[in-house]
Design an enzyme around this catalytic site. Structure first.
Site, PDB file in Angstrom:
ATOM      1  N   HIS A 159      -6.490   9.226   2.826  1.00 28.66           N
ATOM      2  CA  HIS A 159      -6.301   8.223   1.777  1.00 28.66           C
ATOM      3  C   HIS A 159      -6.412   6.849   2.424  1.00 28.66           C
ATOM      4  O   HIS A 159      -5.607   6.482   3.277  1.00 28.66           O
ATOM      5  CB  HIS A 159      -4.941   8.388   1.092  1.00 28.66           C
ATOM      6  CG  HIS A 159      -4.742   7.439  -0.057  1.00 28.66           C
ATOM      7  ND1 HIS A 159      -5.148   7.732  -1.340  1.00 28.66           N
ATOM      8  CD2 HIS A 159      -4.190   6.197  -0.100  1.00 28.66           C
ATOM      9  CE1 HIS A 159      -4.851   6.723  -2.130  1.00 28.66           C
ATOM     10  NE2 HIS A 159      -4.280   5.774  -1.409  1.00 28.66           N
ATOM     11  N   CYS A 160      -7.420   6.087   2.009  1.00 24.20           N
ATOM     12  CA  CYS A 160      -7.726   4.804   2.641  1.00 24.20           C
ATOM     13  C   CYS A 160      -6.944   3.680   1.949  1.00 24.20           C
ATOM     14  O   CYS A 160      -7.110   3.437   0.744  1.00 24.20           O
ATOM     15  CB  CYS A 160      -9.226   4.522   2.561  1.00 24.20           C
ATOM     16  SG  CYS A 160      -9.706   2.966   3.338  1.00 24.20           S
ATOM     17  N   LEU A 161      -6.104   2.985   2.724  1.00 25.97           N
ATOM     18  CA  LEU A 161      -5.340   1.870   2.169  1.00 25.97           C
ATOM     19  C   LEU A 161      -6.226   0.673   1.866  1.00 25.97           C
ATOM     20  O   LEU A 161      -5.924  -0.109   0.960  1.00 25.97           O
ATOM     21  CB  LEU A 161      -4.237   1.459   3.152  1.00 25.97           C
ATOM     22  CG  LEU A 161      -3.147   2.504   3.425  1.00 25.97           C
ATOM     23  CD1 LEU A 161      -2.193   1.977   4.488  1.00 25.97           C
ATOM     24  CD2 LEU A 161      -2.386   2.838   2.153  1.00 25.97           C
ATOM     25  N   GLY A 164      -7.919   1.609  -1.344  1.00 24.08           N
ATOM     26  CA  GLY A 164      -6.954   1.962  -2.372  1.00 24.08           C
ATOM     27  C   GLY A 164      -7.202   3.303  -3.021  1.00 24.08           C
ATOM     28  O   GLY A 164      -6.650   3.578  -4.096  1.00 24.08           O
ATOM     29  N   THR A 165      -8.021   4.145  -2.411  1.00 23.17           N
ATOM     30  CA  THR A 165      -8.326   5.448  -2.985  1.00 23.17           C
ATOM     31  C   THR A 165      -8.587   6.444  -1.864  1.00 23.17           C
ATOM     32  O   THR A 165      -8.562   6.094  -0.685  1.00 23.17           O
ATOM     33  CB  THR A 165      -9.555   5.360  -3.913  1.00 23.17           C
ATOM     34  OG1 THR A 165      -9.736   6.595  -4.598  1.00 23.17           O
ATOM     35  CG2 THR A 165     -10.814   5.033  -3.124  1.00 23.17           C
TER      36      THR A 165
END
Length: 365
Positions: A159-161, A164-165
């Protein structure tokens, strides 16, 4: 009235209806925007923060290099503008597209599945497929459930900060492009700034205000790029390049699946084939119908509102009935007390009258 079994049964039925509606969601925490065209994560505003973080050093770098009149600086400015535009586009595409989410299986939302694991053969290796009790289906190979987005994602990487997804089967290539191009942009900015500063420290005394501004600006760009991009994103780009070579996702690397436990790489097709499949193959078609999901979600929300309103109305009706009964009971008690008081007064008056008659008779005697 509050202990009425009929009202309790009605409340239990409404609560079960509400639970069934909640379990009938098509997707988890993702949001559909712009007329069913974009699918973003729960914290989609992180994309804006990433764009601002990218714009800061690039804007300072370009504004400083413009004041240096040379052919090389113009070349570096054009390269940085092109890289910035590409990173901006890939960031929007990767953060606003379906990463490979599998729709929930609503038909078996309450299906009690006794067998939670099945095995499939992948290139001669037996792989376990776990059953997802949130999405109500067996997860295909390399599919995992993201706790942040609350969805099962194909080829789940992490999950990539920054976007955001989730990063998965359909947007991994854009994530890697962002890493590679951002690292390249930072390296170009750093080396060009260092080269300019070294050259001008040898041939200039930097007494003018313009020269001081350029030196301070370029020094800030070097510090920012080295501390926040080169040490972090460049290293992350190297890690994902090594994962491409091994045919693994970042999630499989962290969880130590297959290659350390079984000492096998069931999904590797060779380095160049892995690169082609991950970075250059056409993006697979999404399994989600965003328009249908959006309409379904709106219908669920309206039904939930109706259920909540009905529950509140029933509670208010019950409270009104209880209050009316309590008021009637209080009034009846007051009336009974008044009647008893009147009877006591009458008895007291009768006793007093008899006492007075006796006193009169005594006086006459």
């Amino acid at each position: 009235m509050s202990d009425n079994p009929t009202s309790n049964n009605n409340k239990n039925i409404r609560q079960s209806d509400k639970l069934s509606l909640l379990h009938s969601q098509k997707i988890g925490n993702n949001k559909i925007l712009c007329g069913n065209k974009f699918l973003v994560g729960k914290k989609y505003y992180h994309i804006i923060f990433s764009i601002l973080l990218l714009t800061l050093p690039t804007g300072i770098y370009i504004s400083s290099m413009i004041k240096i009149n040379s052919v090389s600086t113009i070349f570096f400015i054009i390269i940085n503008i092109l890289l910035y535009i590409l990173i901006f586009i890939f960031l929007l595409i990767g953060g606003c597209s379906d990463p490979g989410i599998l729709e929930r299986n609503n038909e078996f939302a309450f299906y009690d599945n006794r067998k939670s694991i099945i095995k499939v053969n992948i290139q001669g290796h037996m792989i376990n497929l776990n059953y997802c009790y949130t999405c109500f289906h067996f997860r295909p190979p390399r599919t995992s459930h993201c706790a942040e987005c609350d969805n099962c994602v194909q080829n789940f990487d992490h999950h990539c900060l920054w976007m955001g997804t989730c990063v998965g089967k359909r947007n991994y290539k854009y994530f890697y492009y962002i890493l590679f191009l951002t690292s390249l942009c930072a390296l170009i900015q750093t080396f060009s700034c260092v080269g300019y500063l070294v050259n001008h420290f040898k041939h200039s005394n930097f007494k003018s205000i313009n020269s001081k501004y350029i030196v301070i600006s370029l020094a800030f760009v070097i510090f920012f790029d080295v501390m926040f991009i080169i040490f972090f994103l460049t290293k992350l780009c190297y890690v994902h390049t090594s994962l491409l070579y091994q045919g693994l996702t970042f999630y499989e690397k962290i969880k130590k699946k297959y290659f350390e436990v079984l000492n096998v790489k069931p999904y590797s097709r060779g380095f160049w084939k892995n690169i082609y499949l991950k970075l250059f193959r056409k993006v697979p078609k999404s399994k989600l119908n965003l328009k249908e999901i959006n309409n379904f979600t709106e219908q669920i929300n309206s039904n939930n509102d109706n259920i909540n309103n009905n529950i509140l109305n029933n509670i208010n009706d019950n409270n009104n009935i209880i209050n009316n009964n309590e008021i009637n009971n209080i009034n009846n008690n007051i009336n009974n007390n008044n009647n008893l008081a009147k009877d006591e007064l009458e008895d007291t008056a009768g006793v007093n009258s008899s006492v007075k008659k006796e006193e009169i008779n005594i006086d006459r005697k």
